[in-house]
Scaffold this motif. Sequence first.
Motif, PDB file in Angstrom:
ATOM      1  N   GLU A   1       0.840  -1.190   0.000  1.00  0.00           N
ATOM      2  CA  GLU A   1       0.000   0.000   0.000  1.00  0.00           C
ATOM      3  C   GLU A   1       0.882   1.249   0.000  1.00  0.00           C
ATOM      4  O   GLU A   1       1.993   1.245   0.543  1.00  0.00           O
ATOM      5  N   SER A   2       0.359   2.304  -0.583  1.00  0.00           N
ATOM      6  CA  SER A   2       1.042   3.591  -0.566  1.00  0.00           C
ATOM      7  C   SER A   2       0.004   4.691  -0.697  1.00  0.00           C
ATOM      8  O   SER A   2      -1.162   4.425  -0.995  1.00  0.00           O
ATOM      9  N   GLY A   3       0.436   5.920  -0.453  1.00  0.00           N
ATOM     10  CA  GLY A   3      -0.446   7.066  -0.624  1.00  0.00           C
ATOM     11  C   GLY A   3      -0.977   7.658   0.662  1.00  0.00           C
ATOM     12  O   GLY A   3      -1.680   8.673   0.639  1.00  0.00           O
ATOM     13  N   GLY A   4      -0.666   7.027   1.785  1.00  0.00           N
ATOM     14  CA  GLY A   4      -1.112   7.577   3.050  1.00  0.00           C
ATOM     15  C   GLY A   4      -0.362   8.845   3.407  1.00  0.00           C
ATOM     16  O   GLY A   4       0.596   9.234   2.736  1.00  0.00           O
ATOM     17  N   GLY A   5      -0.811   9.495   4.462  1.00  0.00           N
ATOM     18  CA  GLY A   5      -0.140  10.709   4.902  1.00  0.00           C
ATOM     19  C   GLY A   5      -0.999  11.498   5.862  1.00  0.00           C
ATOM     20  O   GLY A   5      -2.009  10.998   6.368  1.00  0.00           O
ATOM     21  N   LEU A   6      -0.588  12.738   6.090  1.00  0.00           N
ATOM     22  CA  LEU A   6      -1.302  13.645   6.981  1.00  0.00           C
ATOM     23  C   LEU A   6      -2.117  14.619   6.139  1.00  0.00           C
ATOM     24  O   LEU A   6      -1.593  15.241   5.210  1.00  0.00           O
TER      25      LEU A   6
ATOM     26  N   VAL B   1      -4.959  -1.648  -7.224  1.00  0.00           N
ATOM     27  CA  VAL B   1      -6.274  -1.258  -6.747  1.00  0.00           C
ATOM     28  C   VAL B   1      -6.122   0.070  -6.015  1.00  0.00           C
ATOM     29  O   VAL B   1      -5.107   0.311  -5.349  1.00  0.00           O
ATOM     30  N   TYR B   2      -7.126   0.913  -6.143  1.00  0.00           N
ATOM     31  CA  TYR B   2      -7.076   2.256  -5.556  1.00  0.00           C
ATOM     32  C   TYR B   2      -8.227   2.479  -4.585  1.00  0.00           C
ATOM     33  O   TYR B   2      -9.292   1.880  -4.712  1.00  0.00           O
ATOM     34  N   LEU B   3      -7.991   3.368  -3.648  1.00  0.00           N
ATOM     35  CA  LEU B   3      -9.048   3.839  -2.757  1.00  0.00           C
ATOM     36  C   LEU B   3      -8.961   5.348  -2.702  1.00  0.00           C
ATOM     37  O   LEU B   3      -8.025   5.905  -2.114  1.00  0.00           O
ATOM     38  N   GLN B   4      -9.908   5.997  -3.364  1.00  0.00           N
ATOM     39  CA  GLN B   4      -9.985   7.455  -3.336  1.00  0.00           C
ATOM     40  C   GLN B   4     -10.797   7.865  -2.120  1.00  0.00           C
ATOM     41  O   GLN B   4     -11.950   7.447  -1.967  1.00  0.00           O
ATOM     42  N   MET B   5     -10.200   8.666  -1.266  1.00  0.00           N
ATOM     43  CA  MET B   5     -10.848   9.067  -0.022  1.00  0.00           C
ATOM     44  C   MET B   5     -11.039  10.578  -0.015  1.00  0.00           C
ATOM     45  O   MET B   5     -10.059  11.325  -0.058  1.00  0.00           O
ATOM     46  N   ASN B   6     -12.275  11.003  -0.004  1.00  0.00           N
ATOM     47  CA  ASN B   6     -12.617  12.422   0.016  1.00  0.00           C
ATOM     48  C   ASN B   6     -13.336  12.777   1.308  1.00  0.00           C
ATOM     49  O   ASN B   6     -13.804  11.899   2.030  1.00  0.00           O
TER      50      ASN B   6
ATOM     51  N   SER C   1      -8.407  15.157   0.931  1.00  0.00           N
ATOM     52  CA  SER C   1      -8.489  13.920   0.151  1.00  0.00           C
ATOM     53  C   SER C   1      -7.144  13.223   0.081  1.00  0.00           C
ATOM     54  O   SER C   1      -6.094  13.874   0.151  1.00  0.00           O
ATOM     55  N   LEU C   2      -7.213  11.922  -0.054  1.00  0.00           N
ATOM     56  CA  LEU C   2      -6.029  11.098  -0.302  1.00  0.00           C
ATOM     57  C   LEU C   2      -6.430   9.975  -1.251  1.00  0.00           C
ATOM     58  O   LEU C   2      -7.589   9.543  -1.257  1.00  0.00           O
ATOM     59  N   ARG C   3      -5.453   9.495  -1.992  1.00  0.00           N
ATOM     60  CA  ARG C   3      -5.684   8.346  -2.862  1.00  0.00           C
ATOM     61  C   ARG C   3      -4.680   7.261  -2.485  1.00  0.00           C
ATOM     62  O   ARG C   3      -3.473   7.451  -2.651  1.00  0.00           O
ATOM     63  N   LEU C   4      -5.204   6.170  -1.990  1.00  0.00           N
ATOM     64  CA  LEU C   4      -4.353   5.047  -1.632  1.00  0.00           C
ATOM     65  C   LEU C   4      -4.218   4.098  -2.813  1.00  0.00           C
ATOM     66  O   LEU C   4      -5.172   3.920  -3.586  1.00  0.00           O
ATOM     67  N   SER C   5      -3.060   3.484  -2.920  1.00  0.00           N
ATOM     68  CA  SER C   5      -2.818   2.483  -3.947  1.00  0.00           C
ATOM     69  C   SER C   5      -2.427   1.170  -3.289  1.00  0.00           C
ATOM     70  O   SER C   5      -1.790   1.153  -2.236  1.00  0.00           O
ATOM     71  N   CYS C   6      -2.792   0.096  -3.937  1.00  0.00           N
ATOM     72  CA  CYS C   6      -2.438  -1.247  -3.491  1.00  0.00           C
ATOM     73  C   CYS C   6      -1.843  -1.959  -4.708  1.00  0.00           C
ATOM     74  O   CYS C   6      -2.578  -2.325  -5.627  1.00  0.00           O
TER      75      CYS C   6
ATOM     76  N   GLY D   1     -20.335   7.321   0.019  1.00  0.00           N
ATOM     77  CA  GLY D   1     -20.467   8.682  -0.478  1.00  0.00           C
ATOM     78  C   GLY D   1     -19.197   9.501  -0.375  1.00  0.00           C
ATOM     79  O   GLY D   1     -19.119  10.599  -0.932  1.00  0.00           O
ATOM     80  N   ARG D   2     -18.202   8.982   0.341  1.00  0.00           N
ATOM     81  CA  ARG D   2     -16.928   9.714   0.497  1.00  0.00           C
ATOM     82  C   ARG D   2     -15.756   8.968  -0.139  1.00  0.00           C
ATOM     83  O   ARG D   2     -14.840   9.586  -0.669  1.00  0.00           O
ATOM     84  N   PHE D   3     -15.771   7.644  -0.067  1.00  0.00           N
ATOM     85  CA  PHE D   3     -14.674   6.827  -0.595  1.00  0.00           C
ATOM     86  C   PHE D   3     -15.127   6.117  -1.864  1.00  0.00           C
ATOM     87  O   PHE D   3     -16.291   5.722  -1.990  1.00  0.00           O
ATOM     88  N   THR D   4     -14.180   5.936  -2.777  1.00  0.00           N
ATOM     89  CA  THR D   4     -14.444   5.201  -4.011  1.00  0.00           C
ATOM     90  C   THR D   4     -13.301   4.228  -4.270  1.00  0.00           C
ATOM     91  O   THR D   4     -12.127   4.634  -4.301  1.00  0.00           O
ATOM     92  N   VAL D   5     -13.653   2.970  -4.471  1.00  0.00           N
ATOM     93  CA  VAL D   5     -12.657   1.950  -4.776  1.00  0.00           C
ATOM     94  C   VAL D   5     -12.674   1.685  -6.279  1.00  0.00           C
ATOM     95  O   VAL D   5     -13.741   1.696  -6.906  1.00  0.00           O
ATOM     96  N   SER D   6     -11.496   1.447  -6.837  1.00  0.00           N
ATOM     97  CA  SER D   6     -11.385   1.139  -8.258  1.00  0.00           C
ATOM     98  C   SER D   6     -10.168   0.244  -8.469  1.00  0.00           C
ATOM     99  O   SER D   6      -9.357   0.053  -7.554  1.00  0.00           O
ATOM    100  N   ARG D   7     -10.063  -0.306  -9.655  1.00  0.00           N
ATOM    101  CA  ARG D   7      -8.912  -1.162  -9.931  1.00  0.00           C
ATOM    102  C   ARG D   7      -8.488  -1.048 -11.372  1.00  0.00           C
ATOM    103  O   ARG D   7      -9.319  -0.752 -12.257  1.00  0.00           O
ATOM    104  N   ASP D   8      -7.215  -1.285 -11.593  1.00  0.00           N
ATOM    105  CA  ASP D   8      -6.628  -1.300 -12.926  1.00  0.00           C
ATOM    106  C   ASP D   8      -5.922  -2.645 -13.043  1.00  0.00           C
ATOM    107  O   ASP D   8      -4.764  -2.787 -12.634  1.00  0.00           O
TER     108      ASP D   8
END
Length: 127
Positions: free
Chosen positions: A6-11, A79-84, A17-22, A66-73
């Motif tokens: 996983e990557s994309g975390g932070g403060l 795989v991604y997790l868009q967090m708003n 918003s953040l976008r996590l990747s797996c 309504g805040r997070f969206t999961v997607s994959r390539d």
Amino acid sequence: QLQLVESGGGLVQLGGSLRLSCAASGLTLDYRAIGWFRQAPGKEREGVSCISSSGGSTNYADFVKGRFTVSRDNPENTVYLQMNSLKPEDTAVYYCARRLYSTCGSEWYVLNEYRIWGQGTQVTVSS
């Protein structure tokens, strides 16, 4: 070696918003559903979202709908997790995991239906 990273975390500040990747290495994600989980200090690990192998079906915990969206390539094996609209209560270590099955199903949040977990990425939301 089979692993998920996983990557994309932070403060981030409240409302940010953040976008996590797996990303997978040594294995393909194509044929399995992938779940996102999180664990806050002193709390149990809980399911956040799940996406089917094709990406055609997704599930979300009520607290992120309504805040997070999961997607994959799948060609990119990621795989991604868009967090708003992030909130302080979203602060946790976020993990991705490969499910035993290609679909998520009604019990997608059950931990023992997943194998191969990533090491996690820290997400901290300040108020």
